[in-house]
Design a protein around this motif. Structure first.
Motif, PDB file in Angstrom:
ATOM      1  N   ALA A  53      -5.046  -0.927  -6.099  1.00  0.00           N
ATOM      2  CA  ALA A  53      -4.021  -1.849  -6.599  1.00  0.00           C
ATOM      3  C   ALA A  53      -2.769  -1.806  -5.728  1.00  0.00           C
ATOM      4  CB  ALA A  53      -3.666  -1.515  -8.044  1.00  0.00           C
ATOM      5  N   GLY A  54      -2.385  -0.609  -5.287  1.00  0.00           N
ATOM      6  CA  GLY A  54      -1.224  -0.491  -4.415  1.00  0.00           C
ATOM      7  C   GLY A  54      -1.443  -1.162  -3.075  1.00  0.00           C
ATOM      8  N   SER A  55      -2.641  -1.007  -2.525  1.00  0.00           N
ATOM      9  CA  SER A  55      -2.959  -1.652  -1.243  1.00  0.00           C
ATOM     10  C   SER A  55      -2.938  -3.172  -1.378  1.00  0.00           C
ATOM     11  CB  SER A  55      -4.329  -1.198  -0.746  1.00  0.00           C
ATOM     12  OG  SER A  55      -4.318   0.174  -0.492  1.00  0.00           O
ATOM     13  N   ILE A  56      -3.523  -3.679  -2.446  1.00  0.00           N
ATOM     14  CA  ILE A  56      -3.539  -5.130  -2.664  1.00  0.00           C
ATOM     15  C   ILE A  56      -2.128  -5.654  -2.883  1.00  0.00           C
ATOM     16  CG2 ILE A  56      -4.288  -6.927  -4.273  1.00  0.00           C
ATOM     17  CD1 ILE A  56      -6.889  -5.285  -4.607  1.00  0.00           C
ATOM     18  N   GLY A  58       0.590  -4.375  -1.677  1.00  0.00           N
ATOM     19  CA  GLY A  58       1.261  -4.337  -0.376  1.00  0.00           C
ATOM     20  C   GLY A  58       0.920  -5.548   0.469  1.00  0.00           C
ATOM     21  N   VAL A  59      -0.358  -5.946   0.451  1.00  0.00           N
ATOM     22  CA  VAL A  59      -0.788  -7.139   1.188  1.00  0.00           C
ATOM     23  C   VAL A  59      -0.103  -8.378   0.605  1.00  0.00           C
ATOM     24  CG1 VAL A  59      -2.755  -8.647   1.652  1.00  0.00           C
ATOM     25  CG2 VAL A  59      -2.981  -6.194   1.951  1.00  0.00           C
ATOM     26  N   ALA A  60      -0.127  -8.502  -0.716  1.00  0.00           N
ATOM     27  CA  ALA A  60       0.457  -9.688  -1.361  1.00  0.00           C
ATOM     28  C   ALA A  60       1.957  -9.803  -1.057  1.00  0.00           C
ATOM     29  CB  ALA A  60       0.233  -9.628  -2.866  1.00  0.00           C
ATOM     30  N   CYS A  61       2.655  -8.689  -1.160  1.00  0.00           N
ATOM     31  CA  CYS A  61       4.104  -8.711  -0.887  1.00  0.00           C
ATOM     32  C   CYS A  61       4.388  -9.089   0.562  1.00  0.00           C
ATOM     33  CB  CYS A  61       4.725  -7.360  -1.202  1.00  0.00           C
ATOM     34  SG  CYS A  61       4.797  -6.975  -2.949  1.00  0.00           S
ATOM     35  N   LYS A  62       3.648  -8.516   1.484  1.00  0.00           N
ATOM     36  CA  LYS A  62       3.900  -8.774   2.902  1.00  0.00           C
ATOM     37  C   LYS A  62       3.550 -10.197   3.280  1.00  0.00           C
ATOM     38  CE  LYS A  62       5.544  -6.182   5.040  1.00  0.00           C
ATOM     39  NZ  LYS A  62       6.975  -5.998   5.357  1.00  0.00           N
ATOM     40  N   SER A 107       0.706  -4.654  11.961  1.00  0.00           N
ATOM     41  CA  SER A 107       1.350  -3.353  11.762  1.00  0.00           C
ATOM     42  C   SER A 107       2.170  -3.309  10.472  1.00  0.00           C
ATOM     43  CB  SER A 107       2.211  -3.025  12.974  1.00  0.00           C
ATOM     44  OG  SER A 107       2.879  -1.812  12.787  1.00  0.00           O
ATOM     45  N   PRO A 108       3.032  -4.297  10.192  1.00  0.00           N
ATOM     46  CA  PRO A 108       3.752  -4.264   8.915  1.00  0.00           C
ATOM     47  C   PRO A 108       2.824  -4.317   7.700  1.00  0.00           C
ATOM     48  CG  PRO A 108       4.794  -5.828  10.389  1.00  0.00           C
ATOM     49  CD  PRO A 108       3.518  -5.386  11.039  1.00  0.00           C
ATOM     50  N   LEU A 109       1.692  -4.991   7.844  1.00  0.00           N
ATOM     51  CA  LEU A 109       0.735  -5.090   6.749  1.00  0.00           C
ATOM     52  C   LEU A 109       0.144  -3.719   6.425  1.00  0.00           C
ATOM     53  CD1 LEU A 109      -0.472  -7.347   5.011  1.00  0.00           C
ATOM     54  CD2 LEU A 109      -2.344  -7.471   6.623  1.00  0.00           C
ATOM     55  N   VAL A 110      -0.251  -2.973   7.440  1.00  0.00           N
ATOM     56  CA  VAL A 110      -0.789  -1.634   7.222  1.00  0.00           C
ATOM     57  C   VAL A 110       0.285  -0.733   6.614  1.00  0.00           C
ATOM     58  CG1 VAL A 110      -1.679   0.430   8.392  1.00  0.00           C
ATOM     59  CG2 VAL A 110      -2.524  -1.834   9.028  1.00  0.00           C
ATOM     60  N   GLY A 111       1.503  -0.850   7.092  1.00  0.00           N
ATOM     61  CA  GLY A 111       2.596  -0.047   6.540  1.00  0.00           C
ATOM     62  C   GLY A 111       2.873  -0.365   5.083  1.00  0.00           C
ATOM     63  N   ALA A 112       2.872  -1.654   4.733  1.00  0.00           N
ATOM     64  CA  ALA A 112       3.115  -2.052   3.341  1.00  0.00           C
ATOM     65  C   ALA A 112       1.985  -1.585   2.436  1.00  0.00           C
ATOM     66  CB  ALA A 112       3.279  -3.565   3.245  1.00  0.00           C
ATOM     67  N   MET A 113       0.751  -1.643   2.936  1.00  0.00           N
ATOM     68  CA  MET A 113      -0.389  -1.161   2.144  1.00  0.00           C
ATOM     69  C   MET A 113      -0.252   0.333   1.873  1.00  0.00           C
ATOM     70  SD  MET A 113      -3.503  -3.213   3.993  1.00  0.00           S
ATOM     71  CE  MET A 113      -4.798  -2.365   3.120  1.00  0.00           C
ATOM     72  N   ALA A 114       0.079   1.097   2.902  1.00  0.00           N
ATOM     73  CA  ALA A 114       0.220   2.544   2.740  1.00  0.00           C
ATOM     74  C   ALA A 114       1.389   2.884   1.816  1.00  0.00           C
ATOM     75  CB  ALA A 114       0.413   3.200   4.101  1.00  0.00           C
ATOM     76  N   GLU A 115       2.498   2.190   1.982  1.00  0.00           N
ATOM     77  CA  GLU A 115       3.678   2.466   1.158  1.00  0.00           C
ATOM     78  C   GLU A 115       3.400   2.182  -0.317  1.00  0.00           C
ATOM     79  OE1 GLU A 115       8.260   0.868   0.538  1.00  0.00           O
ATOM     80  OE2 GLU A 115       7.028   0.006   2.115  1.00  0.00           O
ATOM     81  N   ASN A 116       2.893   1.009  -0.623  1.00  0.00           N
ATOM     82  CA  ASN A 116       2.650   0.649  -2.022  1.00  0.00           C
ATOM     83  C   ASN A 116       1.536   1.488  -2.631  1.00  0.00           C
ATOM     84  OD1 ASN A 116       4.619  -1.227  -1.599  1.00  0.00           O
ATOM     85  ND2 ASN A 116       3.475  -2.923  -2.455  1.00  0.00           N
ATOM     86  N   ALA A 117       0.505   1.800  -1.860  1.00  0.00           N
ATOM     87  CA  ALA A 117      -0.566   2.639  -2.381  1.00  0.00           C
ATOM     88  C   ALA A 117      -0.025   4.022  -2.735  1.00  0.00           C
ATOM     89  CB  ALA A 117      -1.696   2.752  -1.369  1.00  0.00           C
ATOM     90  N   THR A 118       0.819   4.572  -1.886  1.00  0.00           N
ATOM     91  CA  THR A 118       1.434   5.870  -2.162  1.00  0.00           C
ATOM     92  C   THR A 118       2.284   5.817  -3.423  1.00  0.00           C
ATOM     93  OG1 THR A 118       1.464   6.370   0.191  1.00  0.00           O
ATOM     94  CG2 THR A 118       2.918   7.668  -1.206  1.00  0.00           C
ATOM     95  N   LEU A 119       3.073   4.751  -3.567  1.00  0.00           N
ATOM     96  CA  LEU A 119       3.908   4.611  -4.764  1.00  0.00           C
ATOM     97  C   LEU A 119       3.065   4.507  -6.030  1.00  0.00           C
ATOM     98  CD1 LEU A 119       6.580   2.097  -3.419  1.00  0.00           C
ATOM     99  CD2 LEU A 119       6.920   4.510  -3.939  1.00  0.00           C
TER     100      LEU A 119
END
Length: 152
Positions: A53-56, A58-62, A107-119
């Motif tokens: 859910a966090g990864s998805i 992150g993708v949606a937000c970016k 690159s920003p997409l991978v970062g947003a996925m990792a950030e939101n997944a971690t959160l």
């Protein structure tokens, strides 16, 4: 290399159980492992579900945010070339279509996925550690606010 800082953090969190009026927290021995939970239910564990859910999210937000960021950066770097944000938007679209707004998104997409997944994972894990049961909460018996605050 993170084991010492993580153990220090969890020892700090466990110290909340010693405060007056705070209920005892779940011990790690009581909780089933993620593999046991997945085998018992035949579904994804809550951690895996939070990761997905966090990864998805992150993708949606970016995907929503990136075109606006592209226009902002274009105006900051080549501001004299455009008369405003709408002119920058129109010129960029004419120059490369809708994909022009998404150049360099990998690159920003991978970062947003990792950030939101971690959160998502850390928030869910802290709620589990603090025994937050939102399904059993009612207006008469709500989840204590301190548990949400500690969870993040």
């Amino acid at each position: 290399f993170l084991s010492k800082p993580c153990e220090a953090f969890f020892s700090f969190v466990r110290s909340f159980a010693r405060w007056p009026g705070f209920p005892a927290m779940a011990s790690q021995a009581e909780a089933p492992t993620a593999v046991e939970a997945a085998e018992a239910t035949g579904r994804l564990s809550s951690g895996a579900r939070n990761l997905l859910a966090g990864s998805i999210s992150g993708v949606a937000c970016k995907v929503v945010e990136y075109p606006f960021d592209t226009v902002k950066v274009l105006q900051q770097t080549m501001g004299s070339q455009y008369s405003g944000a709408l002119d920058c938007l129109a010129t960029t679209y004419r120059g490369g279509g809708i994909l022009a707004f998404y150049r360099g998104i990998a690159s920003p997409l991978v970062g947003a996925m990792a950030e939101n997944a971690t959160l998502f994972v850390s928030y869910g894990w802290m709620k589990k550690l603090l025994k937050v049961d939102e399904g059993a909460a009612t207006l008469a018996n709500p989840v204590p606010m301190w548990k949400y605050l500690v969870s993040g």
